[in-house]
Design a protein around this motif. Structure first.
Motif, PDB file in Angstrom:
ATOM      1  N   UNK A  16     -10.328  -7.048   0.422  1.00  0.00           N
ATOM      2  CA  UNK A  16      -8.881  -7.205   0.634  1.00  0.00           C
ATOM      3  C   UNK A  16      -8.409  -8.382  -0.190  1.00  0.00           C
ATOM      4  N   UNK A  17      -7.471  -8.141  -1.086  1.00  0.00           N
ATOM      5  CA  UNK A  17      -7.027  -9.264  -1.914  1.00  0.00           C
ATOM      6  C   UNK A  17      -6.248 -10.266  -1.075  1.00  0.00           C
ATOM      7  N   UNK A  73      -0.351  -8.771  -3.466  1.00  0.00           N
ATOM      8  CA  UNK A  73      -1.616  -8.067  -3.301  1.00  0.00           C
ATOM      9  C   UNK A  73      -1.915  -7.277  -4.560  1.00  0.00           C
ATOM     10  N   UNK A  74      -3.187  -7.211  -4.878  1.00  0.00           N
ATOM     11  CA  UNK A  74      -3.600  -6.385  -6.004  1.00  0.00           C
ATOM     12  C   UNK A  74      -4.181  -5.060  -5.510  1.00  0.00           C
ATOM     13  N   UNK A  75      -4.161  -4.850  -4.189  1.00  0.00           N
ATOM     14  CA  UNK A  75      -4.603  -3.551  -3.691  1.00  0.00           C
ATOM     15  C   UNK A  75      -3.407  -2.607  -3.744  1.00  0.00           C
ATOM     16  N   UNK A  76      -3.535  -1.538  -4.468  1.00  0.00           N
ATOM     17  CA  UNK A  76      -2.396  -0.632  -4.605  1.00  0.00           C
ATOM     18  C   UNK A  76      -2.325   0.319  -3.414  1.00  0.00           C
ATOM     19  N   UNK A  77      -1.097   0.607  -3.018  1.00  0.00           N
ATOM     20  CA  UNK A  77      -0.854   1.626  -2.001  1.00  0.00           C
ATOM     21  C   UNK A  77       0.307   2.471  -2.476  1.00  0.00           C
TER      22      UNK A  77
END
Lengths: 370, 371
Positions: free
Chosen positions: A172-173, A43-47
């Motif tokens: 969302x990636x 995923x490229x969405x950072x958390x």
């Protein structure tokens, strides 16, 4: 062409592939495990990006800003620094990806209606993650700005962008990556099955025996291709079901368009696999040949990085890559609701690649005959 | 261990490598292919994004706003007369985004009433969409600054961010992708190639003949490991030289540390390869397991491309078992940041531990199979 002969060959191929318990297991288990693990990992969405704060300001405004970072799901606060000397170490030791530095006049500047500066120091060792994290900092600060401007009587901007994303409103990636993984795993399975099928017999010396049977080259080709088709089709179906039911990727388009694409993609992938297999003398060569094809095919498919960002010469190269077309079909059918009418431009090249590689594979059977 | 027997075994393995063109292909052609692909082919930085511009009632204000898009190197702008055409272009994937100014834009801007700027992006590639949104924000911010200058008022933004990127100030994606490739290439040579070669010996029955010879298990294992160790180090050196000379990736750390870390990592992958082939004893199965347990995790779970912190915790836990994770951290640090001991020491220790674990397991299992 005689169907009973082809059927016998297909049965034999399945026996060679499935007789061994371990090889039955590697065909089914790993693709599913990979789908789940990579579906979550890629995923490229950072958390929860670890962030440290060095706050020299004593006022309430800086505390409000920090609270916004604490409340954001992008970041997790790993430390409040009390001296500027720790900044360098905390980043280089990878304890935090970034340090937010708020100067001593932050609250005073804001009270005086002057722009307050903050400094963000980012670890650029993985520059993509660094860039994404900077974007997230931007988002947090902008919402702080909008709130502060509205509640403290600042002049508003003459125009404000209102962003909307089509097909994937929350960006969302995962919705992008998972249809891609469907294509990736189908390619891997189809190529491994077909890439070893001829090479295995050559290594064992049974391919020559096959050539002296009444089976014609067409029949051998069909017999060798069908198991890959069946296994690849079943695996793809399984993976698609998991993508929809487990990962909840929306499926907007037509099943017919998807399966037409899948069939043509398998034709092309198995064609490439059989051509590599027929050119190899041993299984090892077959497997490594498949690998030499797979790695560039995945990288140059648009799976993770857009084809539009590649240099023009490399972009032309991607037209030879069956995965490129299948990914467009998958994402089109899943997210954009495409049907056969829109996707036919993707089907044609797949047919072309399939026919060319199948013919090549057959030529290679013959060449070895003489 | 008997030096003479060992030499014989090593010679046999080395001959096998040299005689099979496919081993050479994996050891030297594959690194070149990967380097060229990652060095020239792959980029996450979008440029010339096709974008549709729609002004329902064109005026000096709208064209003033749009001029930023026409000039920007990040966009390739196309004017569309109305939203219907622009929407259709987005559906056909002719453009990746639409910027839409409604008919009352000019009036609202002149009144200073926060006119909405409609931005629609194609969200299929979420990462790209986010980057495009960032670019649009950039154009908007410079338009705001220009507007403020025109009116003679200072730009009034409460908080302004000044960012500094350490270790890779220009944010060149080459500079982190190319060092990370070293881990991928060494995984290919160490795990995949070794797994295949040893599985072939089992499949053909030559492993039994080896075991029936006076050579002991440790000798056989060392004989297998040594040639592939040199092959792997060769692939590594080739990649490092290419990275520094051709792709001008900076290397600020110590070369000795790099070699030490690479050697440890290679031992872990060789251990994995031997373990897989000892368990599988079949080339198809060994190849499949090697790809699934070593190559793909080195790609996806190592922090090479995807950020580990952002993964859910069970997956994060899993990444701790992936040797490539530790090596990628060392590589990116040595190339771009230098000899940062807290990072290198811990990761080296983890690599050493994993290497011991795998090689120990191989020795144990192989001994059992002799009975």
């Amino acid at each position: 062409m005689a169907w009973y002969r082809i059927r016998a060959l297909v049965v034999k191929e399945f026996l060679a592939l499935l007789r061994n318990k371990a090889s039955r297991m590697v065909l089914i288990g790993p693709p599913l495990i990979q789908l789940v693990v990579f579906g979550y990992a890629a995923t490229f969405n950072l958390h929860h990006v670890p962030i440290a704060v060095y706050n020299e300001d004593r006022g309430g405004a800086s505390r409000q800003l920090i609270a916004r970072f604490q409340g954001s799901r992008y970041f997790s606060l790993v430390g409040m620094l009390t001296s500027g000397r720790r900044i360098a170490n905390i980043i280089s030791d990878k304890e935090a990806l970034m340090v937010l530095r708020i100067g001593p006049h932050f609250s005073r500047d804001l009270e005086l209606h002057r722009t307050a500066r903050i400094e963000v120091l980012v670890d650029g060792r993985n520059s993509n993650t660094g860039l994404l994290a900077l974007n997230d900092v931007d988002t947090v600060v902008q919402s702080f700005n909008a709130h502060w401007a509205a509640t403290h009587g600042w002049q508003t901007a003459p125009a404000v962008p209102v962003m909307r994303a089509w097909f994937n409103p929350d960006l969302r990636s995962r919705w992008f990556i998972i249809p891609g993984i469907v294509g990736l795993l189908t390619l891997v399975v189809a190529m491994l099955v077909s890439g070893l099928s001829v090479a295995r017999e050559r290594e064992a010396g049974t391919f020559d025996q096959l050539l002296v049977t009444p089976l014609g080259p067409w029949e051998i080709l069909l017999g060798k291709a069908l198991p890959g088709f069946l296994i690849g089709g079943l695996e793809a179906t399984l993976i698609i079901v998991v993508a929809i039911s487990w990962f909840r990727v929306p499926f907007m388009g037509s099943v017919l368009a998807l399966y037409l694409g899948l069939a043509l993609f398998l034709l092309a992938a198995i064609g490439v696999g059989l051509a590599i297999s027929s050119a190899s003398a041993t299984q090892q060569q077959g497997l490594l040949g498949v690998f030499l094809f797979l790695v560039p095919a995945v990288i140059l498919s648009g799976f993770a990085t857009p084809i539009a960002n590649m240099p023009p010469l490399v972009q032309y190269l991607t037209y030879l890559n069956p995965l490129r077309y299948f990914l467009i079909i998958l994402r089109g059918v899943f997210l954009q609701g495409d049907g056969v009418a829109i996707l036919w431009t993707q089907y044609l090249p797949l047919i072309g690649i399939g026919l060319a590689t199948m013919t090549l594979a057959m030529q290679l059977f013959r060449r070895r005959l003489t | 261990m008997n030096a003479q027997r060992l030499r014989g075994l090593i010679r046999k393995e080395a001959l096998q490598i040299v005689r099979d063109p496919s081993s050479i292909a994996i050891a030297f052609v594959m690194p070149l292919v990967l380097l060229l692909l990652f060095g020239y082919g792959v980029s996450l930085d979008a440029r010339h994004v096709p974008i549709a511009l729609v002004a329902e009632r064109p005026s000096a204000q709208t064209s003033g706003f749009f001029s930023g898009f026409w000039r920007s190197p990040y966009f390739k702008a196309y004017g569309y007369p109305d939203m219907r055409d622009a929407r259709r272009a987005l559906m056909r994937r002719d453009v990746d985004a639409i910027v839409w100014l409604r008919s009352d834009f000019t009036r609202q801007v002149l009144r200073g009433a926060s006119a909405p700027i409609g931005v629609i992006v194609d969200g299929v590639n979420a990462n790209n969409a986010r980057i495009i949104e960032g670019y649009v924000q950039g154009v908007w911010a410079s338009w705001l600054a220009a507007q403020a200058r025109e009116r003679g008022q200072p730009l009034t933004l409460p908080v302004d961010i000044r960012s500094r990127v350490w270790f890779n100030p220009a944010l060149r994606s080459h500079d982190y992708l190319v060092p990370g490739l070293i881990a991928l290439i060494m995984t290919l040579i160490g795990a995949l190639l070794t797994a295949l070669v040893v599985a072939r010996e089992w499949e053909r029955g030559t492993m039994e003949s080896l075991m029936a010879s006076p050579a002991t298990i440790p000798e056989i294992l060392v004989g297998k490991v040594v040639p592939y160790f040199f092959l792997g180090m060769g692939g590594m050196i080739l990649t490092v030289v290419m990275a520094i000379t051709v792709f001008s990736v900076p290397f600020v750390g110590s070369l000795w540390l790099l070699f030490a870390a690479a050697a440890l990592f290679l031992l872990t992958t060789l251990g994995m390869g031997l373990l897989i082939s000892t368990i599988a004893r079949n080339q198809f199965v060994a190849g499949m397991i090697a790809v699934v347990t070593t190559y793909l995790p080195a790609f996806i779970l190592s922090g090479f491309i995807f950020d580990i912190h952002s993964m859910p915790w069970p997956i994060r836990l899993l990444t701790h078992t992936i040797a490539a994770r530790y090596f990628v951290a060392i590589l990116q640090t040595l190339f771009l940041a230098g000899n940062v001991w807290p990072v290198i020491g811990g990761n080296m220790a983890a690599l050493g531990l994993i290497a011991l674990l795998f090689l120990g397991l191989v020795a144990r299992i192989s001994r059992k199979r002799l009975d």
